[in-house]
Design an enzyme around this catalytic site. Structure first.
Site, PDB file in Angstrom:
ATOM      1  N   ARG A 157      -3.068   8.500  93.420  1.00 52.38           N
ATOM      2  CA  ARG A 157      -2.583   9.861  93.639  1.00 52.38           C
ATOM      3  C   ARG A 157      -2.784  10.281  95.092  1.00 52.38           C
ATOM      4  O   ARG A 157      -3.802   9.939  95.710  1.00 52.38           O
ATOM      5  CB  ARG A 157      -3.351  10.816  92.714  1.00 52.38           C
ATOM      6  CG  ARG A 157      -2.881  12.268  92.726  1.00 52.38           C
ATOM      7  CD  ARG A 157      -1.499  12.405  92.153  1.00 52.38           C
ATOM      8  NE  ARG A 157      -1.211  13.782  91.712  1.00 52.38           N
ATOM      9  CZ  ARG A 157       0.007  14.246  91.506  1.00 52.38           C
ATOM     10  NH1 ARG A 157       1.055  13.458  91.729  1.00 52.38           N
ATOM     11  NH2 ARG A 157       0.200  15.478  91.083  1.00 52.38           N
ATOM     12  N   SER A 163      -1.735  16.071  87.799  1.00 56.73           N
ATOM     13  CA  SER A 163      -0.431  15.472  87.539  1.00 56.73           C
ATOM     14  C   SER A 163      -0.149  15.454  86.048  1.00 56.73           C
ATOM     15  O   SER A 163      -1.061  15.295  85.235  1.00 56.73           O
ATOM     16  CB  SER A 163      -0.395  14.037  88.070  1.00 56.73           C
ATOM     17  OG  SER A 163       0.794  13.373  87.666  1.00 56.73           O
ATOM     18  N   SER A 164       1.121  15.600  85.697  1.00 55.87           N
ATOM     19  CA  SER A 164       1.538  15.434  84.299  1.00 55.87           C
ATOM     20  C   SER A 164       1.825  13.987  83.957  1.00 55.87           C
ATOM     21  O   SER A 164       2.046  13.664  82.784  1.00 55.87           O
ATOM     22  CB  SER A 164       2.785  16.285  84.026  1.00 55.87           C
ATOM     23  OG  SER A 164       2.468  17.653  84.000  1.00 55.87           O
ATOM     24  N   GLU A 187       3.636  16.537  97.292  1.00 51.89           N
ATOM     25  CA  GLU A 187       2.693  16.565  96.178  1.00 51.89           C
ATOM     26  C   GLU A 187       1.736  17.750  96.204  1.00 51.89           C
ATOM     27  O   GLU A 187       1.175  18.131  95.173  1.00 51.89           O
ATOM     28  CB  GLU A 187       1.882  15.265  96.160  1.00 51.89           C
ATOM     29  CG  GLU A 187       1.573  14.765  94.793  1.00 51.89           C
ATOM     30  CD  GLU A 187       2.820  14.434  94.022  1.00 51.89           C
ATOM     31  OE1 GLU A 187       3.069  15.107  93.006  1.00 51.89           O
ATOM     32  OE2 GLU A 187       3.556  13.533  94.433  1.00 51.89           O
ATOM     33  N   THR A 237       5.674   8.593  91.989  1.00 47.69           N
ATOM     34  CA  THR A 237       6.373   9.839  92.312  1.00 47.69           C
ATOM     35  C   THR A 237       6.354  10.166  93.799  1.00 47.69           C
ATOM     36  O   THR A 237       5.493   9.689  94.542  1.00 47.69           O
ATOM     37  CB  THR A 237       5.739  11.006  91.529  1.00 47.69           C
ATOM     38  OG1 THR A 237       6.547  12.167  91.648  1.00 47.69           O
ATOM     39  CG2 THR A 237       4.339  11.304  92.014  1.00 47.69           C
ATOM     40  N   ASP A 293       1.864  20.447  93.678  1.00 49.92           N
ATOM     41  CA  ASP A 293       1.328  20.223  92.339  1.00 49.92           C
ATOM     42  C   ASP A 293      -0.039  20.882  92.142  1.00 49.92           C
ATOM     43  O   ASP A 293      -0.554  20.909  91.029  1.00 49.92           O
ATOM     44  CB  ASP A 293       1.198  18.721  92.047  1.00 49.92           C
ATOM     45  CG  ASP A 293       2.384  18.200  91.251  1.00 49.92           C
ATOM     46  OD1 ASP A 293       3.333  18.963  91.036  1.00 49.92           O
ATOM     47  OD2 ASP A 293       2.355  17.020  90.849  1.00 49.92           O
ATOM     48  N   GLY A 322       9.450  13.252  84.745  1.00 53.00           N
ATOM     49  CA  GLY A 322       9.918  14.520  84.195  1.00 53.00           C
ATOM     50  C   GLY A 322       9.053  15.718  84.486  1.00 53.00           C
ATOM     51  O   GLY A 322       9.128  16.722  83.783  1.00 53.00           O
ATOM     52  N   GLY A 323       8.184  15.670  85.511  1.00 48.55           N
ATOM     53  CA  GLY A 323       7.383  16.839  85.854  1.00 48.55           C
ATOM     54  C   GLY A 323       6.491  17.281  84.716  1.00 48.55           C
ATOM     55  O   GLY A 323       5.901  16.459  83.995  1.00 48.55           O
ATOM     56  N   THR A 383      10.351  11.765  89.760  1.00 51.09           N
ATOM     57  CA  THR A 383       9.362  10.737  89.422  1.00 51.09           C
ATOM     58  C   THR A 383      10.070   9.571  88.729  1.00 51.09           C
ATOM     59  O   THR A 383      11.204   9.696  88.292  1.00 51.09           O
ATOM     60  CB  THR A 383       8.278  11.360  88.518  1.00 51.09           C
ATOM     61  OG1 THR A 383       7.705  12.474  89.201  1.00 51.09           O
ATOM     62  CG2 THR A 383       7.181  10.391  88.139  1.00 51.09           C
TER      63      THR A 383
END
Length: 589
Positions: free
Chosen positions: A118, A470-471, A443, A424, A446, A492-493, A406
């Protein structure tokens, strides 16, 4: 109501290709998914006889993965090769200017590991950097700012994964991407479909480098165009020859810092921030569901939601449940799990995230005993009150928006090792800032961007060096013998946990085949409303049923899932790609 907001409309543009087919290897299997295979003793590595399979978001990237698997590479080798290509052919979704997560299953010892690549906040980031005179910056302004870019983690993630699992030489993994970047690749309808609208709402057609690459002669690239990217080829050649230091130090790092520090709304990222980046290995979060063991990525990921949703779903099912009952249980399970995720999840190196408590069966049972009424806003629970531990931390509210830029891929190699990876750049084309042949991410949006001094901090607040929540939920499921059963995940967020959970519940409980589970209308239940995809059967019927039951239903004419799933059966593997994107499946022995 229908979804018409501009920020959501650009996220739906990628739903385009209907050419994907469910694949099997080495034999065809019945349409309905079988029960998890039950065997008396775990398989050892030489006993794996099901070949390899890769389900990836673009045919060129699928081919790159298959090439590495044909050479005897580990699933991680194939994952790196596939993603290096995706960064070229699908820059709207991911790339080396972003980050991601890998969940890896080791067939030899049955272990599951989470590798965290990440992005991180620069050292100069502040909690209020997206605030202006006490007011929150608009999302589109924040998205296109230099402040939105985090330090990229992809290349470090590649190296961490290769050092731990790789079998093929490091440099070999970049050959397909370098060749395509040098000789040219065919621009797809997905990428081309974004570009006209991006020119209207972003700076992609204004920023140096991006303007010339995506809008040659002032016109957006067209589908079918043969496109070269010599800058990207050179960047990958240097990474292949010199290792990650070529990326995190020197000219490439300087180019990234300069892109981020450019006006308007310059960011603070420095070369020192970039050179300090490290990927992190974390334990995967695993939890039982029926006879299965669901394993996914821990925070800052939302992978634990897969365990939460599945077990809440079972608790909420009425006796003798109809299919409508099952859909309502799935909706209510999501609503409860999202409320807890939104409140508690953040960077585990910065805040304490009570993951083990949130997936504790006693808490799940208590949470399901009081589901939120259909028309009400779901509220987070307090596992400390149920489990007798210390009270949960008091966090401020967080309604972070995550756009759907993503990608996800699922890979199993010829020895039974598996990778579930979600990568992503955040929103489509990231921050639209170009450096050395690729785009920088956005990012930092987010994080919870709203900050009021003196109020309780959100768990997901901007902090220097932190990783935003993050999802992304790359997931691997093992059977009762701790053998590989399913590899799944999606882009897909904020909708990723819902998209992914649909495949788990659909295949295991609803009797759907892998392709049927992917194709089934997406239902996303985060917050006060329930969004239902109505352009796929039986979406409209589901929306009507939920509306009649009192839910605040929002009808969607298309969702941006990109599910790629592999199911292991006694007869072989079944793999499928989401027809809403351009993915394909390759398999062999």
């Amino acid at each position: 109501m229908r979804l018409t907001a501009a920020v959501l409309s650009f996220a739906m543009l990628a739903a385009c290709s209907e050419s994907n087919q469910q694949a099997t290897a080495p034999e065809q299997t019945p349409s309905a998914a079988p029960a998890p295979p039950a065997q008396s003793t775990p398989q050892s590595q030489p006993d794996w006889d099901k070949g390899y399979m890769a389900a990836v978001a673009n045919p060129d990237a699928t081919d790159a993965a298959a090439t590495m698997l044909e050479r005897g590479g580990h699933a991680v080798d194939a994952a790196i090769a596939a993603h290096a290509v995706l960064g070229l052919v699908e820059p709207e979704s991911s790339g080396i200017g972003g980050g991601g997560f890998m969940v890896v299953f080791d067939e030899d010892n049955g272990g599951v590991t989470f590798l965290d690549g990440r992005e991180t906040a620069p050292s100069g980031a502040t909690a209020d950097m997206f605030m202006r005179d006490g007011e929150l910056m608009g999302y589109l302004d924040a998205w296109q700012s230099g402040k939105a870019a985090g330090v990229p983690g992809t290349i470090a993630l590649y190296k961490q994964a290769h050092d731990k699992y790789g079998k093929l030489p490091w440099a070999d993994l970049f050959e397909p991407a370098i060749r395509l970047a040098s000789e040219g690749f065919t621009v797809t309808a997905k990428m081309a479909g974004y570009l006209p609208q991006m020119a209207e709402i972003t700076r992609l057609d204004d920023n140096p480098g991006a303007r010339e690459y995506f809008y040659p002669n002032g016109q957006p690239l067209q589908a079918g165009t043969l496109k070269q990217n010599p800058e990207y080829a050179e960047t990958l050649r240097r990474v292949a020859e010199e290792g990650p230091s070529a990326f995190y130090q020197g000219e490439i790092a300087e180019a990234m810092a300069a892109a981020v520090q450019a006006a308007p709304e310059a960011g603070s990222m420095t070369v020192a921030d970039i050179s300090a980046y490290e990927a992190v290995e974390r334990p995967a979060v695993c939890g039982e569901w029926r006879s299965l063991n669901i394993c996914s990525a821990t925070p800052p990921s939302s992978g634990a939601m897969q365990i939460m949703v599945a077990n809440l779903y079972d608790q909420l099912l009425p006796e003798g449940a109809t299919q409508d009952d099952k859909v309502r249980a799935f909706v209510d399970a999501q609503r409860l799990a999202y409320a807890d995720r939104d409140y508690y999840f953040g960077d585990p190196d910065q805040v304490e995230v009570p993951v083990s408590q949130l997936i504790d069966p006693r808490y799940i049972e208590s949470r399901a005993a009081s589901p939120t009424a259909p028309g009400d806003m779901p509220m987070h629970g307090d596992p400390g009150m149920v489990l007798g531990n210390s009270a949960a931390a008091v966090w401020g509210p967080d309604s972070t928006f995550e756009a759907a830029g993503t990608t996800h891929f699922s890979i199993v190699d010829s020895e039974g090792n598996a990778v579930s990876a979600t990568m992503t750049v955040e929103s489509p084309f990231g921050s639209a800032r170009w450096a050395a042949g690729f785009l920088m991410n956005n990012e930092m949006t987010d994080f919870s961007r709203e900050y009021t001094a003196g109020s309780p901090e959100p768990a997901n607040m901007v902090r220097p060096g932190a990783r935003p929540r993050s999802s992304m939920s790359p997931t691997i499921i093992l059977d009762e013998n701790q053998e590989l059963y399913m590899v799944t995940g999606s882009p897909g967020g904020n909708s990723i946990p819902a998209y992914t959970a649909k495949t788990v519940v659909g295949i295991v409980d609803w009797g759907l085949s892998v392709q049927e589970a992917i194709d089934f209308p997406n239902i996303i239940a985060r917050g006060e409303s329930v969004r239902v995809e109505i352009n796929r059967e039986p979406g409209q019927n589901l929306a009507d049923m939920l509306s009649e039951a009192g839910y605040n239903v929002s009808e969607s004419d298309g969702e941006n899932s990109g599910l790629h799933v592999i199911l292991v059966t006694d007869e072989g593997m079944i793999g499928a790609a989401d027809p809403r994107r351009e993915g394909t499946v390759a398999s062999g022995m």
